[in-house]
Design an enzyme around this catalytic site. Structure first.
Site, PDB file in Angstrom:
ATOM      1  N   ASP A 198      50.270  47.075  45.176  1.00  0.00           N
ATOM      2  CA  ASP A 198      50.255  46.951  43.822  1.00  0.00           C
ATOM      3  C   ASP A 198      51.474  47.886  43.532  1.00  0.00           C
ATOM      4  O   ASP A 198      51.440  49.049  43.773  1.00  0.00           O
ATOM      5  CB  ASP A 198      49.131  46.993  43.150  1.00  0.00           C
ATOM      6  CG  ASP A 198      49.140  46.942  41.688  1.00  0.00           C
ATOM      7  OD1 ASP A 198      49.999  46.249  41.354  1.00  0.00           O
ATOM      8  OD2 ASP A 198      48.520  47.468  40.589  1.00  0.00           O
ATOM      9  N   ASP A 241      45.212  51.197  43.078  1.00  0.00           N
ATOM     10  CA  ASP A 241      44.726  52.279  42.172  1.00  0.00           C
ATOM     11  C   ASP A 241      43.819  52.103  40.749  1.00  0.00           C
ATOM     12  O   ASP A 241      43.336  53.019  40.491  1.00  0.00           O
ATOM     13  CB  ASP A 241      45.867  53.464  41.899  1.00  0.00           C
ATOM     14  CG  ASP A 241      46.964  53.083  40.763  1.00  0.00           C
ATOM     15  OD1 ASP A 241      46.943  51.724  40.473  1.00  0.00           O
ATOM     16  OD2 ASP A 241      47.361  53.912  40.263  1.00  0.00           O
ATOM     17  N   ASP A 252      42.753  46.778  39.647  1.00  0.00           N
ATOM     18  CA  ASP A 252      42.832  46.142  40.982  1.00  0.00           C
ATOM     19  C   ASP A 252      41.577  46.100  41.643  1.00  0.00           C
ATOM     20  O   ASP A 252      41.564  45.393  42.864  1.00  0.00           O
ATOM     21  CB  ASP A 252      43.633  47.610  41.680  1.00  0.00           C
ATOM     22  CG  ASP A 252      44.981  47.808  41.268  1.00  0.00           C
ATOM     23  OD1 ASP A 252      45.572  46.633  41.010  1.00  0.00           O
ATOM     24  OD2 ASP A 252      45.302  48.704  41.523  1.00  0.00           O
TER      25      ASP A 252
END
Lengths: 645, 125
Positions: free
Chosen positions: A330, A530, A534
């Site tokens: 991500d 993080d 997520d």
């Protein structure tokens, strides 16, 4: 030792009366059996009462049988001779087996202690005392157990931080390597969190305690590593099944070996041959090698991971990380820092940059907006002198205004200047458009109703990202990026760090879907993230890796937590998992091969073809060495160090 | 085949049969947990060459406290593993070690020594 030596000196033995010699050997063997070997017999008996059989059962039955046979041959040699048998004794076998197995146990114990060295070292990091500031202002050293939430604690240079808290006064550089694996000291100032067991380097500071005991970061890490060490890897299932039936099965094989040798060997030699092979089968079998193969490697590896800031939730996570062929990142917070930073500081023509930066920073120091913080960080990094601003006023959604050295300063978006009736010169407008095209946020600066500069702010790529991604690719892993940004920005960041495939304009709710999409291509996916949003993607992935500054929710959903906000941690985690699983496979292979070859050879399978029989003493040596070999192989993981570019 | 061979063969086969039955099929010592006033299901287990009792029955959804007393120094039993609950404990000799867990699912969960030789089961109903 004298027993073995005597047996190796036939000339001497011929001169001594056989019966007296046997009594002498009996006297020498008894202490070995009853004192040194006592634990095998008591353990075997205790196990037998519980319908459990372990390695001691094999040793006790094997040496017990050899000893009882020898005792009978010593006490009643005539009975043997009447039946055409030599009254042979196996005292040396009995004593040597016990000695070798005990030696093996000592070596095993020493090696086993080393497997948990890392976790013990972690536990030992805890500070013993804290210097607490009492309400009257005096500083008192108190045992760490007495420190309470809300206490104010002083830390001087070179001292260990006692527990977790927030700095209230002072600043310093703190070595957090023991928790995060980060080798460089981290700058800490008022408002920053500090963690127990880290080492204060240069400055002195006071912090307010926010966590004590089991809630501290160190305690959580220790708990996580302990839990991981108690978990079982799926790879071990077969070994576990075999271990459960191993010893009774070996006892049955030994009994059948005895029967076959007794029935098939020549009459005059059948009893000694049956006995020797019976004992050899019992002694060579090593359930320990099977039992130690996986857990020892997991113990060393999880401890080693913690040392490098990689916290592995359980053995299954380690095994999954080994299988990974695709890493999905991500973008925000992993490849990039996840916080805005000034990328461009553009004074208008004729404006001195250093003076303008001082003025801008003076205003932004008063603001709590993340963009303002980025500007202040930039000014501090440029070592711009600090000057003060007065009459600060935040204008919601637009920016801020204040007075610096008698000049009216405005900092904010285009609308702020527009509403103040300030026109942008053509050159400034063009530069702003350029920055906007690069997906940067633009702050406009006006002094005394004149546009004097621009500040470009963007989330920046971490310095280590490109190298770590390159390393992952070199390990044969495809690295894929996903982001909420538009395709142009995504392509730019991907290009910057060497990523070829990316998903752009992914909504937070669509992240898990992208993981599924990759899995549908038959890939084993590791997801690195993080944030709170997520968590579903981390849980959907075959293995989730939560990044250091990440949220508790993300870490909860992840199989591996990286203490450091750095993609190098992903490389370390995957590299460690590969080395660990390779070690486990070697161990299991060795343990299975050792037993599946050793037992038939000890049973005398080679005898009909090559006339070879395995001495029980050699079997004991092999057995002692087999578990030590497995342990030593696992301990090789202690030398693990993460690959870096 | 002489008499001795016949005797050895029959004895050997009988002994092998006994080993298989005794270690794999004979009845195990079962104990049900006793609930304390605080609602914790408590069981005392002695560790000496094995676990007694070695089959422990508990109810699902209620906290369980297992008190392992290791009544020996033999190294085989020094470690306790309950992999389904991610528990690994060192059991010091001649001391009681408390293991607390909360079984959420019904089923049979094995606990073993470090090498999987000594075995017991936690039956969650």
């Amino acid at each position: 030792m004298p027993l073995s030596m005597l047996m190796l000196w036939p000339a001497l033995m011929q001169r001594i009366n056989m019966q007296w010699l046997n009594y002498g050997l009996l006297v020498l063997t008894l202490p070995v059996l009853l004192y040194s070997g006592r634990e095998f017999f008591t353990s075997a008996w205790n196990g037998f009462k519980h319908r459990a059989a372990n390695m001691d059962t094999l040793i006790a039955v094997g040496t017990g049988a050899a000893f009882l046979y020898s005792l009978a041959a010593t006490v009643a040699p005539d009975w043997f001779m009447r039946r055409g048998l030599m009254p042979e004794v196996y005292y040396d076998t009995t004593a040597t087996i016990i000695a070798l197995i005990l030696l093996g146990k000592v070596l095993e114990l020493r090696a086993k202690t080393q497997t948990s060295a890392a976790i013990k070292a972690l536990m030992g990091l805890q500070a013993k005392t804290a210097r607490v500031v009492r309400p009257g202002g005096q500083e008192v050293d108190v045992p760490i157990e007495q420190v309470q939430l809300g206490d104010l604690v002083v830390v001087r240079p070179g001292e260990k931080v006692a527990t977790d808290g927030l700095i209230e006064e002072g600043h310093s550089a703190v070595d957090e390597a023991m928790l995060t694996g980060e080798s460089l000291p981290v700058e800490k100032k008022t408002g920053d969190p500090v963690f127990g067991a880290t080492l204060n380097k240069t400055g002195s500071f006071r912090f307010r305690v926010t966590k004590v005991g089991a809630d501290t970061m160190l305690a959580q890490i220790v708990k996580l590593v302990e839990d991981a060490q108690g978990s079982r890897a799926p790879i071990q299932r077969l070994a576990d099944k075999v271990s459960a039936i191993f010893v009774p099965t070996v006892v049955v094989i030994a009994i059948l070996t005895f029967v076959l040798w007794f029935d098939l060997a020549p009459v005059e030699a059948r009893l000694p041959l049956a006995l020797v092979n019976f004992v050899a089968v019992l002694i060579i079998a090593c359930p320990c090698a099977l039992g130690l193969a996986t857990p020892t490697a997991i113990m060393v590896s999880t401890g080693k991971g913690a040392e490098h800031g990689v916290l592995i939730r359980n053995a299954e996570a380690l095994e999954k990380a080994y299988q990974v062929d695709t890493v999905l990142l991500d973008k925000t917070g992993t490849i990039t820092r996840g916080e805005p930073a000034v990328t461009d500081f553009v004074p208008a023509d004729g404006q001195p940059a250093d003076q303008l930066l001082q003025v801008v920073a003076a205003v932004e120091r008063q603001s709590e907006h993340p963009l303002a913080e980025a500007v202040v960080r930039y000014a501090d990094a440029q070592q711009a002198p600090v000057i003060s601003a007065t009459g600060f006023q935040a204008i919601e959604g637009k920016g801020a205004k204040a007075s610096v050295n008698g000049q009216a300063v405005l900092i904010g978006n285009a609308r702020l200047l527009e509403e103040a009736g300030i026109m942008l010169p053509e050159a400034v407008r063009r530069q702003a458009e350029e920055l906007l095209a690069q997906a940067k946020t633009v702050l406009y600066v006006a002094v005394n109703k004149q546009a004097v500069g621009l500040i470009g702010v963007a989330d920046t790529v971490r310095e280590t990202s490109a190298a770590a991604i390159k390393r992952l690719q070199a390990m044969g892993i495809e690295v894929v990026m996903m982001t909420g940004d538009n395709p142009q920005t995504a392509a730019q960041v991907a290009g910057q760090v060497g990523i070829k495939r990316f998903f752009a304009e992914v909504l937070p709710s669509g992240k898990a879907g992208k993981v599924k999409e990759l899995q549908a291509e038959g890939r084993t996916v590791a997801m690195v993230g993080d944030g709170i949003n997520d968590a579903p993607a981390l849980a959907q992935a075959d293995i989730g890796l939560a990044m250091g500054g990440g949220t508790d929710v993300a870490m909860e959903a992840a199989g591996i937590t990286l203490m450091r906000s750095d993609l190098q941690g992903v490389v370390t985690a995957i590299d460690l998992s590969r080395q660990t699983i390779r070690t486990i496979k070697q161990n299991l292979f060795f343990a299975f091969i050792y037993n599946t070859l050793g037992i038939p050879i000890a049973a005398g399978l080679l005898y009909p073809f090559f006339g070879l029989l395995l001495s029980p003493m050699l079997a004991a040596g092999a057995m002692a060495l087999s578990s030590v070999s497995v342990l030593t192989n696992s301990l090789r993981l202690r030398s693990f160090s993460p690959v870096k570019n | 085949m002489d008499i001795a061979e016949i005797i050895v063969t029959l004895t050997g086969v009988a002994l092998a049969g006994f080993v298989i039955w005794y270690f794999f099929f004979s009845a195990r010592q079962t104990a049900s947990a006793v609930s304390s006033s605080s609602g914790v299901q408590e069981v005392d287990i002695t560790v000496k060459g094995g676990y007694s009792p070695d089959v422990i029955e508990v109810e699902r959804g209620k906290p369980v406290q297992l008190s392992f007393y290791r009544d020996e120094e033999n190294s085989c039993s020094e470690e306790l593993l309950m992999p389904d609950f991610s528990i690994r404990r060192d059991l010091p000799a001649f001391k009681t070690t408390l293991v607390e867990l909360l079984p959420q699912q019904a089923g049979t969960f094995t606990f073993t020594c470090g090498m999987g030789m000594l075995r017991g089961s936690l039956v969650v109903k």
